[in-house]
Motif scaffolding. Structure first.
Motif, PDB file in Angstrom:
ATOM      1  N   SER A 247       0.813  -1.224   0.000  1.00 26.49           N
ATOM      2  CA  SER A 247       0.000   0.000   0.000  1.00 26.49           C
ATOM      3  C   SER A 247       0.847   1.276   0.000  1.00 26.49           C
ATOM      4  O   SER A 247       0.325   2.377  -0.188  1.00 26.49           O
ATOM      5  N   HIS A 248       2.184   1.157   0.213  1.00 24.81           N
ATOM      6  CA  HIS A 248       3.048   2.358   0.222  1.00 24.81           C
ATOM      7  C   HIS A 248       4.397   1.989  -0.374  1.00 24.81           C
ATOM      8  O   HIS A 248       5.034   1.020   0.045  1.00 24.81           O
ATOM      9  N   LEU A 249       4.830   2.751  -1.412  1.00 22.52           N
ATOM     10  CA  LEU A 249       6.113   2.543  -2.069  1.00 22.52           C
ATOM     11  C   LEU A 249       6.933   3.823  -1.988  1.00 22.52           C
ATOM     12  O   LEU A 249       6.400   4.929  -2.199  1.00 22.52           O
ATOM     13  N   ASN A 250       8.221   3.677  -1.686  1.00 17.33           N
ATOM     14  CA  ASN A 250       9.165   4.802  -1.697  1.00 17.33           C
ATOM     15  C   ASN A 250      10.141   4.589  -2.847  1.00 17.33           C
ATOM     16  O   ASN A 250      10.832   3.550  -2.906  1.00 17.33           O
ATOM     17  N   ASN A 325      -9.512  -0.339  -8.908  1.00 20.65           N
ATOM     18  CA  ASN A 325     -10.972  -0.430  -9.005  1.00 20.65           C
ATOM     19  C   ASN A 325     -11.383  -1.840  -9.449  1.00 20.65           C
ATOM     20  O   ASN A 325     -10.805  -2.411 -10.378  1.00 20.65           O
ATOM     21  N   GLY A 326     -12.407  -2.372  -8.772  1.00 19.76           N
ATOM     22  CA  GLY A 326     -13.012  -3.647  -9.144  1.00 19.76           C
ATOM     23  C   GLY A 326     -14.509  -3.470  -9.289  1.00 19.76           C
ATOM     24  O   GLY A 326     -15.085  -2.516  -8.760  1.00 19.76           O
ATOM     25  N   PRO A 327     -15.202  -4.400 -10.020  1.00 20.95           N
ATOM     26  CA  PRO A 327     -16.650  -4.266 -10.223  1.00 20.95           C
ATOM     27  C   PRO A 327     -17.397  -4.301  -8.899  1.00 20.95           C
ATOM     28  O   PRO A 327     -17.256  -5.254  -8.115  1.00 20.95           O
ATOM     29  N   GLY A 328     -18.181  -3.218  -8.662  1.00 23.23           N
ATOM     30  CA  GLY A 328     -19.009  -3.145  -7.464  1.00 23.23           C
ATOM     31  C   GLY A 328     -18.238  -3.020  -6.181  1.00 23.23           C
ATOM     32  O   GLY A 328     -18.745  -3.416  -5.125  1.00 23.23           O
ATOM     33  N   CYS A 329     -16.991  -2.499  -6.234  1.00 20.46           N
ATOM     34  CA  CYS A 329     -16.142  -2.448  -5.036  1.00 20.46           C
ATOM     35  C   CYS A 329     -15.700  -1.012  -4.744  1.00 20.46           C
ATOM     36  O   CYS A 329     -15.611  -0.166  -5.638  1.00 20.46           O
ATOM     37  N   ILE A 330     -15.375  -0.788  -3.450  1.00 21.93           N
ATOM     38  CA  ILE A 330     -14.722   0.463  -3.061  1.00 21.93           C
ATOM     39  C   ILE A 330     -13.263   0.358  -3.454  1.00 21.93           C
ATOM     40  O   ILE A 330     -12.610  -0.653  -3.172  1.00 21.93           O
ATOM     41  N   PRO A 331     -12.688   1.336  -4.140  1.00 16.78           N
ATOM     42  CA  PRO A 331     -11.307   1.218  -4.627  1.00 16.78           C
ATOM     43  C   PRO A 331     -10.321   1.031  -3.480  1.00 16.78           C
ATOM     44  O   PRO A 331     -10.472   1.592  -2.394  1.00 16.78           O
ATOM     45  N   ALA A 332      -9.295   0.195  -3.755  1.00 13.95           N
ATOM     46  CA  ALA A 332      -8.160   0.081  -2.842  1.00 13.95           C
ATOM     47  C   ALA A 332      -7.178   1.222  -3.145  1.00 13.95           C
ATOM     48  O   ALA A 332      -7.062   1.662  -4.299  1.00 13.95           O
ATOM     49  N   VAL A 333      -6.456   1.701  -2.119  1.00 12.93           N
ATOM     50  CA  VAL A 333      -5.601   2.889  -2.265  1.00 12.93           C
ATOM     51  C   VAL A 333      -4.155   2.503  -1.963  1.00 12.93           C
ATOM     52  O   VAL A 333      -3.880   1.800  -0.982  1.00 12.93           O
ATOM     53  N   ALA A 334      -3.258   2.977  -2.842  1.00 11.59           N
ATOM     54  CA  ALA A 334      -1.816   2.816  -2.616  1.00 11.59           C
ATOM     55  C   ALA A 334      -1.143   4.172  -2.845  1.00 11.59           C
ATOM     56  O   ALA A 334      -1.557   4.955  -3.713  1.00 11.59           O
ATOM     57  N   THR A 335      -0.079   4.423  -2.063  1.00  9.11           N
ATOM     58  CA  THR A 335       0.647   5.700  -2.160  1.00  9.11           C
ATOM     59  C   THR A 335       2.060   5.437  -2.641  1.00  9.11           C
ATOM     60  O   THR A 335       2.751   4.543  -2.115  1.00  9.11           O
ATOM     61  N   VAL A 336       2.488   6.225  -3.651  1.00  4.76           N
ATOM     62  CA  VAL A 336       3.843   6.118  -4.183  1.00  4.76           C
ATOM     63  C   VAL A 336       4.555   7.448  -3.913  1.00  4.76           C
ATOM     64  O   VAL A 336       4.132   8.514  -4.394  1.00  4.76           O
ATOM     65  N   ALA A 337       5.614   7.389  -3.105  1.00  3.41           N
ATOM     66  CA  ALA A 337       6.411   8.592  -2.780  1.00  3.41           C
ATOM     67  C   ALA A 337       7.689   8.563  -3.614  1.00  3.41           C
ATOM     68  O   ALA A 337       8.457   7.592  -3.546  1.00  3.41           O
ATOM     69  N   ILE A 338       7.927   9.624  -4.406  1.00  8.06           N
ATOM     70  CA  ILE A 338       9.094   9.682  -5.288  1.00  8.06           C
ATOM     71  C   ILE A 338      10.010  10.808  -4.810  1.00  8.06           C
ATOM     72  O   ILE A 338       9.589  11.966  -4.715  1.00  8.06           O
ATOM     73  N   ARG A 339      11.264  10.467  -4.506  1.00 10.54           N
ATOM     74  CA  ARG A 339      12.265  11.453  -4.073  1.00 10.54           C
ATOM     75  C   ARG A 339      13.253  11.683  -5.217  1.00 10.54           C
ATOM     76  O   ARG A 339      13.786  10.711  -5.787  1.00 10.54           O
ATOM     77  N   LEU A 340      13.441  12.943  -5.581  1.00 11.65           N
ATOM     78  CA  LEU A 340      14.328  13.303  -6.675  1.00 11.65           C
ATOM     79  C   LEU A 340      15.748  13.489  -6.145  1.00 11.65           C
ATOM     80  O   LEU A 340      15.955  14.067  -5.077  1.00 11.65           O
ATOM     81  N   ILE A 341      16.752  13.025  -6.894  1.00 11.38           N
ATOM     82  CA  ILE A 341      18.172  13.126  -6.523  1.00 11.38           C
ATOM     83  C   ILE A 341      18.930  13.735  -7.692  1.00 11.38           C
ATOM     84  O   ILE A 341      18.769  13.290  -8.840  1.00 11.38           O
ATOM     85  N   LYS A 342      19.700  14.770  -7.359  1.00 10.48           N
ATOM     86  CA  LYS A 342      20.552  15.378  -8.378  1.00 10.48           C
ATOM     87  C   LYS A 342      21.757  14.480  -8.604  1.00 10.48           C
ATOM     88  O   LYS A 342      22.378  14.002  -7.668  1.00 10.48           O
ATOM     89  N   VAL A 343      22.117  14.254  -9.838  1.00 11.72           N
ATOM     90  CA  VAL A 343      23.222  13.355 -10.183  1.00 11.72           C
ATOM     91  C   VAL A 343      24.476  14.173 -10.469  1.00 11.72           C
ATOM     92  O   VAL A 343      24.458  15.111 -11.267  1.00 11.72           O
ATOM     93  N   ARG A 344      25.481  13.767  -9.794  1.00  8.43           N
ATOM     94  CA  ARG A 344      26.766  14.432 -10.016  1.00  8.43           C
ATOM     95  C   ARG A 344      27.809  13.356 -10.256  1.00  8.43           C
ATOM     96  O   ARG A 344      27.864  12.356  -9.548  1.00  8.43           O
ATOM     97  N   MET A 345      28.613  13.526 -11.273  1.00 11.99           N
ATOM     98  CA  MET A 345      29.661  12.564 -11.614  1.00 11.99           C
ATOM     99  C   MET A 345      30.983  13.036 -11.004  1.00 11.99           C
ATOM    100  O   MET A 345      31.381  14.174 -11.182  1.00 11.99           O
ATOM    101  N   GLY A 346      31.656  12.171 -10.283  1.00 11.21           N
ATOM    102  CA  GLY A 346      32.910  12.542  -9.641  1.00 11.21           C
ATOM    103  C   GLY A 346      33.990  11.541  -9.952  1.00 11.21           C
ATOM    104  O   GLY A 346      33.771  10.537 -10.616  1.00 11.21           O
ATOM    105  N   PRO A 347      35.117  11.742  -9.409  1.00  7.96           N
ATOM    106  CA  PRO A 347      36.241  10.852  -9.702  1.00  7.96           C
ATOM    107  C   PRO A 347      36.120   9.458  -9.131  1.00  7.96           C
ATOM    108  O   PRO A 347      36.744   8.541  -9.665  1.00  7.96           O
ATOM    109  N   PRO A 348      35.334   9.219  -8.021  1.00  8.58           N
ATOM    110  CA  PRO A 348      35.250   7.843  -7.544  1.00  8.58           C
ATOM    111  C   PRO A 348      34.703   6.909  -8.641  1.00  8.58           C
ATOM    112  O   PRO A 348      33.916   7.314  -9.492  1.00  8.58           O
TER     113      PRO A 348
END
Length: 837
Positions: A247-250, A325-348
């Motif tokens: 029900s919850h994805l990061n 959504n399913g026929p004749g049903c109350i919808p199930a709810v899931a939350t997807v949290a997306i975190r943005l990361i800046k990409v930096r290329m370094g010598p490692p």
């Protein structure tokens, strides 16, 4: 008077004694062995079996019942024969046992004891049949929301041909699973119908079907059982709604991710099936329009992909609310949290060292490798010693990466579960190394799964049923077998082979799977062929599967009806009653169905004879007379019901057996008024004349005997007759002139009663015939010598040179005797009176 009394006492044939037919009733059980005693007619009728002449018992007329019983002709005892009595076969039209019996008519002989005994044997039922269901498997469908105590009829109830208590009495289940029970209802006709009753709540998602045995039990001792498989299928109803597995994805999304990047796949499931389990995915209305357009959600699969370019300057995270959504049903709810990361290329740098085979950045691994098989080591270098490095894996698939045995900056990539080439052939992974300062280093890796021969070919149909008409041309195409193999390359290449039980007449192309038959099939020789076909792949080791091929040969009308005999001869006594059974023509046809229906017809003689087309019984419309025609030859045609129809012809000869139905016919003398002159000086031993008669019957029925039964005029014994030739000879010298009249009986030797005629032979003893009118007057006066007007009669006539019975009826003798006795006593009384006077 005494003479008449003696005559009366010596005429027993004047009284006939007839007995009315008697009936005897016996009860026997079916299935008795040969020789079982049934009943004794002689004992049951209280007959004196020691009488002389002895009694004799005979079946009156051959009947159907004789094949089941035998009769002792001397004692009248009935026994069972070698043919076992089966009530269900004998009385198929009486399933409820009304009047199943055998009937035999028995004659008690000889004639002086004659009686007609009608013997009826009632066949009693025994418990010799098991209950039997019409099908081997009974299927009942029950919705999973069925209420408790709901009833479902088992329409395919068992049948038992036995009667009463020996029939089906109850039903029961071998296993009720704690949710069913069985009830039995009886209708007005006495038939039992089992009902399955639901005793607890059902849940298709817990158990979709129940399989047990239903038992039918009769009331015999011991009872007999019949069984069938009962399958109770639970029908699905929409009683479940979709639920997300998570029900919850990061998620973490790098700022340089390109359009189309796979982010996540949301999974929801519904335990129902079919339309009740259809799920669609959609964003909640709370998700902004811009966010929806940036992250595309597949409505069917739940896959979220990047649909635009990320701007890391304006946003650092997103929150997606997804509905299932399913026929004749109350919808199930899931939350997807997306975190943005800046990409930096370094010598490692990240150095990969591969354990599995690798080439140009592509790692190959066999699908047979077990879970937790190592793939590669990743070593992070050129990292500040004070910085902590975290290594994670991005991408989908059964893989994981983690520190190797607490060694710093060493990470092991391995599988988490077995791989399946047929499910996914390859994976794209990203190994992400990030230090404590937010520095990210990405290493792209492609994993290719190597296929192995782990799948056997699968036939499109495990049971291949083929039908074709018999007499097919050689090399006839039957069908094309089809099988698939999910493996790749040679491992998925399938060849087809016949099983070892396949007849040599069938050929299967190993590459195309085309099945053909090399020869013409004959249904009468064999109507069904059943054998195995194999689908074999080319992998190592080879895998195969089998399918059952059933070839049914359909009938064609290629066999003519065939009479059991080349020709038939029936012997029938003449005067056989009209429409009586002359004989049965047995005919067979090797075909089946309508092609084997046979109709019989008479090609000639249909004006006299007819034939029962069903049983093949030949009958005559009229009573036949052998003296008119003794032999009939008929041509009988048998035509089957095929299209076109086939036929055959046989010859039937009907020979009439003679019956003593014709009395002798006197040809000479021509009448009772004719006479012959005999000279007085004729010497004894001289042949005077003869009586000549013929009989139209044959054999002993036509052998004639001559005898003189009455004389009038002249001395007794003057003339004698040869019993064989009818020649009349003078026995003594003639002393009296005048008319001598002889009443001659002409009798045949027929059975059971001879037939006879009488004729008067008039001999006029004189030197000449001087006055013919005088002789005619004598003949007229002597007419009373005749017995009766009829020329013949059936019965016995007392013979003797000087006697002829003029009183065939005892009542007349009794009346005459009483009269004579009365005259005698009158004469005695008159004499006494004269003497007293």
């Amino acid at each position: 008077g005494f003479f008449i009394l003696l005559l009366y006492a010596g005429s027993p044939s004047c009284f006939a004694s007839f007995s009315q037919a008697k009936e005897l009733l016996y009860r026997i059980k079916e299935g008795l062995p040969k020789g079982t005693f049934i009943g004794a007619i002689g004992v049951d009728l209280n007959l004196d079996l020691t009488a002389d002449p002895p009694y004799f018992f005979s079946v009156a007329q051959r009947s159907f019942s004789e094949q089941y019983v035998t009769l002792n002709n001397l004692t009248g005892d009935f026994f069972t024969s070698a043919t076992e009595i089966d009530r269900e076969t004998l009385c198929p039209s009486n399933p409820h046992g009304h009047g199943c019996f055998l009937s035999v008519d028995v004659f008690v002989l000889p004639q002086q004891y004659f009686q007609l005994i009608k013997v009826k044997m009632i066949i009693e039922d025994i418990n010799d049949n098991r209950p039997k269901f019409p099908v081997d498997e009974i299927v009942i469908s029950v919705p999973e929301n069925t209420a408790i105590n709901a009833r479902y009829a088992v329409e395919q109830s068992a049948v038992d041909p036995d009667l009463g208590l020996h029939g089906v009495q109850t039903y029961w289940l071998v296993n009720d699973f704690g949710v069913f029970t069985l009830d039995v209802e009886e209708n007005e006709g006495g038939e039992l119908t089992p009902f399955v009753i639901v005793t607890d709540f059902l849940d298709r998602e817990t158990q979709a079907e129940y399989i047990t045995d239903i038992i039918a039990e009769d009331g015999g001792t011991p009872p007999l059982l019949g069984a069938a498989t009962l399958k109770i299928v639970i029908l699905d109803v929409n009683d479940n709604c979709p639920q997300f597995t998570e029900s919850h994805l990061n998620l973490t999304l790098r700022g340089n991710s390109t359009k189309g990047t796979h982010l996540a796949r949301l999974r929801a499931f519904d335990p129902d099936i079919g339309a009740n389990a259809q799920i669609s995915y959609a964003y909640s209305e709370r998700v902004p329009r811009g966010t929806r357009s940036l992250f595309h959600l597949n409505r069917t699969t739940g896959v979220i992909k990047l649909a635009g370019k990320i701007d890391t300057a304006t946003a650092t995270s997103y929150k997606l609310t997804v509905l299932a959504n399913g026929p004749g049903c109350i919808p199930a709810v899931a939350t997807v949290a997306i975190r943005l990361i800046k990409v930096r290329m370094g010598p490692p740098v990240v150095i990969a060292r591969y354990i599995a085979q690798e080439k140009n950045g592509v790692v190959t691994i066999k699908e047979s490798e077990p879970a937790y098989s190592p793939i590669a080591f990743f070593t992070v270098k050129n990292i500040d010693a004070s910085h902590k490095v975290d290594c994670r894996l991005e991408g989908t698939g059964p893989f994981r990466i983690g520190p190797y045995q607490l060694i710093k900056n060493e990470f092991l990539l391995e599988t988490t579960e077995p791989l399946d080439y047929e499910t996914v052939q390859g994976y794209e992974l990203v190994v992400v190394a990030e230090d404590s300062q937010g520095l990210i280093i990405e290493t792209f890796l492609k994993v290719q799964i190597l296929d192995e021969n782990d799948n056997a070919p699968v036939f499109q149909q495990s049971l291949v049923e083929i039908s074709l008409d018999e007499n097919n041309p050689p090399n006839t195409y039957l069908t094309q077998l089809q099988a698939t193999d999910q493996d790749s390359e040679a491992r998925g290449e399938v060849i087809f082979l016949l099983g070892g039980d396949a007849p040599a007449i069938f050929v299967l192309d190993r590459l195309t799977g085309i099945l053909s038959v090399t020869t013409s099939l004959d249904r009468e020789e064999k109507d069904t062929y059943r054998f195995m076909a194999r689908a074999v792949d080319q992998g190592t080791p080879r895998r195969e599967s089998i399918a059952t091929v059933v070839v049914t040969v359909r009938d064609r009308n290629d066999n003519s009806p065939r009479f059991i005999n080349k020709d038939f001869t029936f012997f029938v006594p003449e005067n056989f009653p009209g429409y009586g059974e002359i004989g049965v023509l047995s005919v067979t046809d090797a075909d089946v169905g309508e092609n084997s229906w046979v109709a019989l017809s008479i090609l000639n003689g249909s004006d006299i004879f007819l034939i029962d087309a069903g049983r093949g019984t030949l009958r005559a419309k009229i009573s036949l007379d052998r003296e008119q025609q003794g032999t009939y030859q008929l041509w009988i045609e048998a035509v089957d019901g095929g299209e076109p129809a086939l036929s055959s012809v046989t010859m039937v000869t009907v020979l009439l057996l003679d019956v003593n139905d014709n009395p002798p016919v006197v040809l000479f003398p021509q009448s009772n008024q004719s006479y012959m002159l005999v000279l007085p000086n004729t010497l004894p031993g001289t042949s005077i004349t003869e009586v000549y008669a013929v009989d139209n019957d044959t054999g002993m029925n036509a052998v004639i005997a001559y005898s003189i039964i009455k004389r009038k005029g002249g001395e007794p014994g003057s003339f004698s007759i040869d019993p064989e030739t009818g020649n009349i000879t003078l026995e003594r010298e003639l002393s009296n002139r005048g008319l001598h009249s002889l009443l001659v009986k002409v009798s045949d030797h027929g059975q059971p009663e001879p037939l006879y005629s009488t004729v008067r032979v008039n001999l006029f003893v004189n030197e000449t015939v001087s006055n013919e009118s005088y002789i005619q007057s004598l003949l007229t006066r002597e007419a009373d010598i005749e017995i009766e007007d009829r020329p013949w009669q059936i019965g016995q006539l007392q013979e003797g040179p000087e006697r002829y019975d003029m009183f065939p009826c005892k009542p007349a003798l009794i009346a005459l005797s009483v009269t004579c006795v009365g005259l005698f006593f009158s004469l005695v009384t008159l004499t006494a009176c004269i003497c007293l006077n």
